[in-house]
Structure formats: structure tokens, C-alpha cells
Design a protein around this motif. Sequence first.
Motif, PDB file in Angstrom:
ATOM      1  N   GLY A 265       5.905  18.398  -5.052  1.00  0.00           N
ATOM      2  CA  GLY A 265       5.656  18.012  -6.442  1.00  0.00           C
ATOM      3  C   GLY A 265       5.116  16.606  -6.603  1.00  0.00           C
ATOM      4  O   GLY A 265       4.624  16.248  -7.661  1.00  0.00           O
ATOM      5  N   LYS A 266       5.200  15.784  -5.523  1.00  0.00           N
ATOM      6  CA  LYS A 266       4.660  14.422  -5.626  1.00  0.00           C
ATOM      7  C   LYS A 266       3.151  14.458  -5.410  1.00  0.00           C
ATOM      8  O   LYS A 266       2.627  15.326  -4.723  1.00  0.00           O
ATOM      9  N   ILE A 267       2.485  13.492  -5.999  1.00  0.00           N
ATOM     10  CA  ILE A 267       1.025  13.477  -5.931  1.00  0.00           C
ATOM     11  C   ILE A 267       0.519  12.113  -5.474  1.00  0.00           C
ATOM     12  O   ILE A 267       1.246  11.114  -5.538  1.00  0.00           O
ATOM     13  N   ILE A 268      -0.729  12.098  -4.990  1.00  0.00           N
ATOM     14  CA  ILE A 268      -1.439  10.832  -4.913  1.00  0.00           C
ATOM     15  C   ILE A 268      -2.660  10.953  -5.808  1.00  0.00           C
ATOM     16  O   ILE A 268      -3.178  12.053  -6.022  1.00  0.00           O
ATOM     17  N   LYS A 269      -3.103   9.828  -6.347  1.00  0.00           N
ATOM     18  CA  LYS A 269      -4.166   9.813  -7.358  1.00  0.00           C
ATOM     19  C   LYS A 269      -5.265   8.845  -6.952  1.00  0.00           C
ATOM     20  O   LYS A 269      -5.000   7.848  -6.255  1.00  0.00           O
ATOM     21  N   VAL A 270      -6.474   9.144  -7.408  1.00  0.00           N
ATOM     22  CA  VAL A 270      -7.559   8.172  -7.280  1.00  0.00           C
ATOM     23  C   VAL A 270      -7.128   6.897  -8.001  1.00  0.00           C
ATOM     24  O   VAL A 270      -6.604   6.943  -9.117  1.00  0.00           O
ATOM     25  N   GLY A 271      -7.319   5.762  -7.351  1.00  0.00           N
ATOM     26  CA  GLY A 271      -6.900   4.478  -7.920  1.00  0.00           C
ATOM     27  C   GLY A 271      -5.575   3.974  -7.380  1.00  0.00           C
ATOM     28  O   GLY A 271      -5.228   2.803  -7.574  1.00  0.00           O
ATOM     29  N   ASP A 272      -4.820   4.839  -6.687  1.00  0.00           N
ATOM     30  CA  ASP A 272      -3.540   4.399  -6.119  1.00  0.00           C
ATOM     31  C   ASP A 272      -3.772   3.308  -5.067  1.00  0.00           C
ATOM     32  O   ASP A 272      -4.688   3.420  -4.233  1.00  0.00           O
ATOM     33  N   PRO A 273      -2.941   2.255  -5.069  1.00  0.00           N
ATOM     34  CA  PRO A 273      -3.027   1.256  -4.003  1.00  0.00           C
ATOM     35  C   PRO A 273      -2.466   1.799  -2.689  1.00  0.00           C
ATOM     36  O   PRO A 273      -1.587   2.658  -2.684  1.00  0.00           O
ATOM     37  N   VAL A 274      -2.998   1.299  -1.595  1.00  0.00           N
ATOM     38  CA  VAL A 274      -2.557   1.683  -0.246  1.00  0.00           C
ATOM     39  C   VAL A 274      -1.910   0.462   0.388  1.00  0.00           C
ATOM     40  O   VAL A 274      -2.546  -0.594   0.520  1.00  0.00           O
ATOM     41  N   TYR A 275      -0.644   0.595   0.754  1.00  0.00           N
ATOM     42  CA  TYR A 275       0.095  -0.499   1.386  1.00  0.00           C
ATOM     43  C   TYR A 275       0.292  -0.182   2.870  1.00  0.00           C
ATOM     44  O   TYR A 275       0.747   0.910   3.212  1.00  0.00           O
ATOM     45  N   VAL A 276      -0.055  -1.135   3.726  1.00  0.00           N
ATOM     46  CA  VAL A 276       0.125  -0.951   5.162  1.00  0.00           C
ATOM     47  C   VAL A 276       1.443  -1.612   5.562  1.00  0.00           C
ATOM     48  O   VAL A 276       1.620  -2.814   5.410  1.00  0.00           O
ATOM     49  N   LEU A 277       2.368  -0.800   6.058  1.00  0.00           N
ATOM     50  CA  LEU A 277       3.689  -1.302   6.448  1.00  0.00           C
ATOM     51  C   LEU A 277       3.742  -1.680   7.921  1.00  0.00           C
ATOM     52  O   LEU A 277       4.449  -2.603   8.309  1.00  0.00           O
ATOM     53  N   GLN A 278       2.999  -0.925   8.746  1.00  0.00           N
ATOM     54  CA  GLN A 278       2.957  -1.211  10.180  1.00  0.00           C
ATOM     55  C   GLN A 278       1.548  -0.960  10.679  1.00  0.00           C
ATOM     56  O   GLN A 278       0.883  -0.020  10.215  1.00  0.00           O
ATOM     57  N   ALA A 279       1.101  -1.802  11.637  1.00  0.00           N
ATOM     58  CA  ALA A 279      -0.242  -1.623  12.202  1.00  0.00           C
ATOM     59  C   ALA A 279      -0.168  -1.681  13.719  1.00  0.00           C
ATOM     60  O   ALA A 279       0.680  -2.373  14.305  1.00  0.00           O
ATOM     61  N   PHE A 280      -1.077  -0.911  14.357  1.00  0.00           N
ATOM     62  CA  PHE A 280      -1.257  -1.040  15.798  1.00  0.00           C
ATOM     63  C   PHE A 280      -1.988  -2.356  16.070  1.00  0.00           C
ATOM     64  O   PHE A 280      -2.781  -2.834  15.244  1.00  0.00           O
ATOM     65  N   ALA A 281      -1.748  -2.935  17.245  1.00  0.00           N
ATOM     66  CA  ALA A 281      -2.382  -4.221  17.574  1.00  0.00           C
ATOM     67  C   ALA A 281      -3.877  -4.063  17.848  1.00  0.00           C
ATOM     68  O   ALA A 281      -4.655  -4.975  17.597  1.00  0.00           O
ATOM     69  N   SER A 282      -4.266  -2.881  18.357  1.00  0.00           N
ATOM     70  CA  SER A 282      -5.682  -2.641  18.658  1.00  0.00           C
ATOM     71  C   SER A 282      -5.929  -1.144  18.725  1.00  0.00           C
ATOM     72  O   SER A 282      -4.989  -0.349  18.829  1.00  0.00           O
ATOM     73  N   SER A 283      -7.214  -0.752  18.706  1.00  0.00           N
ATOM     74  CA  SER A 283      -7.578   0.656  18.845  1.00  0.00           C
ATOM     75  C   SER A 283      -7.132   1.196  20.194  1.00  0.00           C
ATOM     76  O   SER A 283      -6.855   2.387  20.338  1.00  0.00           O
ATOM     77  N   ASN A 284      -7.064   0.306  21.186  1.00  0.00           N
ATOM     78  CA  ASN A 284      -6.616   0.736  22.509  1.00  0.00           C
ATOM     79  C   ASN A 284      -5.177   1.219  22.495  1.00  0.00           C
ATOM     80  O   ASN A 284      -4.771   2.045  23.311  1.00  0.00           O
ATOM     81  N   GLU A 285      -4.391   0.697  21.536  1.00  0.00           N
ATOM     82  CA  GLU A 285      -2.981   1.103  21.406  1.00  0.00           C
ATOM     83  C   GLU A 285      -2.815   2.343  20.543  1.00  0.00           C
ATOM     84  O   GLU A 285      -1.833   3.061  20.665  1.00  0.00           O
TER      85      GLU A 285
END
Length: 325
Positions: free
Chosen positions: A302-322
Motif C-alpha cells: 500500500g505504500k507508494i513512491i511518487k515523482v518528486g520524492d527526495p532520495v536519501y542515501v544512508l550508506q554508500a560503497f567506497a567504489s564501483s570495485n566494491e
Amino acid sequence: MAMEKAASFLSSLLGGGGGGGEPAATVKSIFIYPIKSCRGLAVPQAPIASTGFRWDRQWVVVNAKGRAYTQRVEPKLALVQVELPLEAFAEDWQLTPDDHMVIRAPGMDTLKIPLAAEHTTIDHVSVWEWSGSAYDEGAEAAEWFSTYFGKPSRLVRFKEASETRPTDPDFAQGYKITFTDCFPFLIASQGSLDALNEILKEPVPMNRFRPNILVDGCHPYSEDLWKTIKINNLTFLGVKLCNRCKVPTINQENGIPGTEPTETLLTFRSDQVLRPSHKNKRQVYFGQNLVCKESLSGKGKGKIIKVGDPVYVLQAFASSNEAPA
């Protein structure tokens, strides 16, 4: 100085330093592909289901042996337009006997598929490694697609009541999909496409890459490194860089295949370039495959995502190699 630059770039990936809570990007478009390999449908919002977005890859066209058609073998699929009622993407939508999927293609009459019809089941339907039973959409749909492709074909719908198609457990344990290739969601950024088009002789549109979620406002290829992101209180995990088949080389307006953009992507988006410490599979990457944690727990219903929603990055890989690929 190099360390400062790296820290600054990582900060931008996380949306301006993590602690400030600034979004890293914004949802620019949402695309649903009701019939596998057919033209996508841009929608203002999309509800989350247990297998991805509601309606995404619920149907597939199969040959006389039940094997799925894709654009790799049948590029004419690119010209098949699919429409669903806009209200079918509302959170609290209820199916009625008047609801139809409408299908159009060059030289063909319009085909209407009732969404609430009684179905017979056919066995031995297969998509890549998976095989099982599916709902048959009937003689009229079969005749329409057989005429369009010039050979016996049927339209079938995923039978969620009895069938389960799991994602690859090496990348996403416990998740499930319908007739999509591998994972429930694909995200890509406008920045990545813009950067690619700067070096292509002929620019290509985003429909070559068939994402579900298109975001804007981030650095090119930032999405490679997104390990955990949040959109409208839903948690998405980046589980695998998307290695591309021949479909991006097929012009989605006329179904004619070429060599670009894959030829250019090989020069800077191959595993040899992005993942030098891994085995070279001669693949190119564009976009990131996602799963939604709430799909697994059932809390996403029942939950949705909408055009205009902000995207928050909580965790990132250090590089594409990872990043997994």
C-alpha cells in the motif's frame, strides 16, 4: 588534497554530508513495464508490491513452447504500447470488471485485456532459469500476438497464487520477482545519461535502459555506489550493478538494433574498467538493481513512491570495485 576531494565526493553521494539530511537526488520519473519487453508506462506514482512495483512485468508473451519473448530476439516488442487506468496506481485501488489493460501496436487493432477476468492456467511457461504455470489471457490475445509476430504466441500473466520466482540468493536472499529479468527494481540517474550522451555521436533517450526509477540532481553514475537509500520512508538496497544485454542497442521508437551505446560504454563502463580486481566478463554496466526491504517484511504493502520524492542515501560503497556486480 586527494583525500579531501574523495571525502567531498562521498559527502555529495550521501546528500551533502549525511548529518544535514539533504537529499542526494529527486525522483524524476517512474516507469512500469506491464508486459515484459514491451514499451514502458510513465506514471506519477507507483505502489510497492511484494515483487516490485504493482503491475511491473506481470505479463509476458510466450512462444508455442511457453518460452518468453524478449527484445533480444523479438525487437518488435519495443513497438507494443501498453496502457493501464491511472487509478490502478492509487494506494487504495479496488479492481472492478470495467478495468482493462489496453494494448496497441503498428498495423494492429486495439486489444483490451480485462484485469478481472477468470483465467485458465497453462504449464511450462519459462523465463530464463525459471519455469512454472501462468494464467493464460485467452484466444483473442493469442490471435493478436500471433498475427503481430507471424507465429504462434500467447499472452500469459504471472500466477502469484501458486508460483514464486526468487531473486538470486547470492545478491538478494529471500526476495521475489515476477517476469522481470533478475531483480524487482532498477534505478538510473539523468546525470549518468547526460554524461553518456556527451560522448555519443548520436544521443540516446533513457528508454534504452528501461529503469523503474529515474532520479535527477546527482553526479553521473552516483547510483553505482548507493548501498542503502530511502524514498518516502521505504528502504531500498543496491544489490547489483546492472550489466546490460543488447536491448540498449535497440531503438525503442522503431525496433531497429544498432551497436550504440554499448560500443561506447565498453570504453569506460566495462567490468575491466570499473572492477579491475574482479574476473573480466566483458560486460558493461548502467544503473543499479534494487530490492525494497519493506517488500520482504510485508510492511511495504500500500505504500507508494511518487515523482518528486527526495532520495536519501544512508550508506554508500567506497567504489564501483566494491559494489556487487
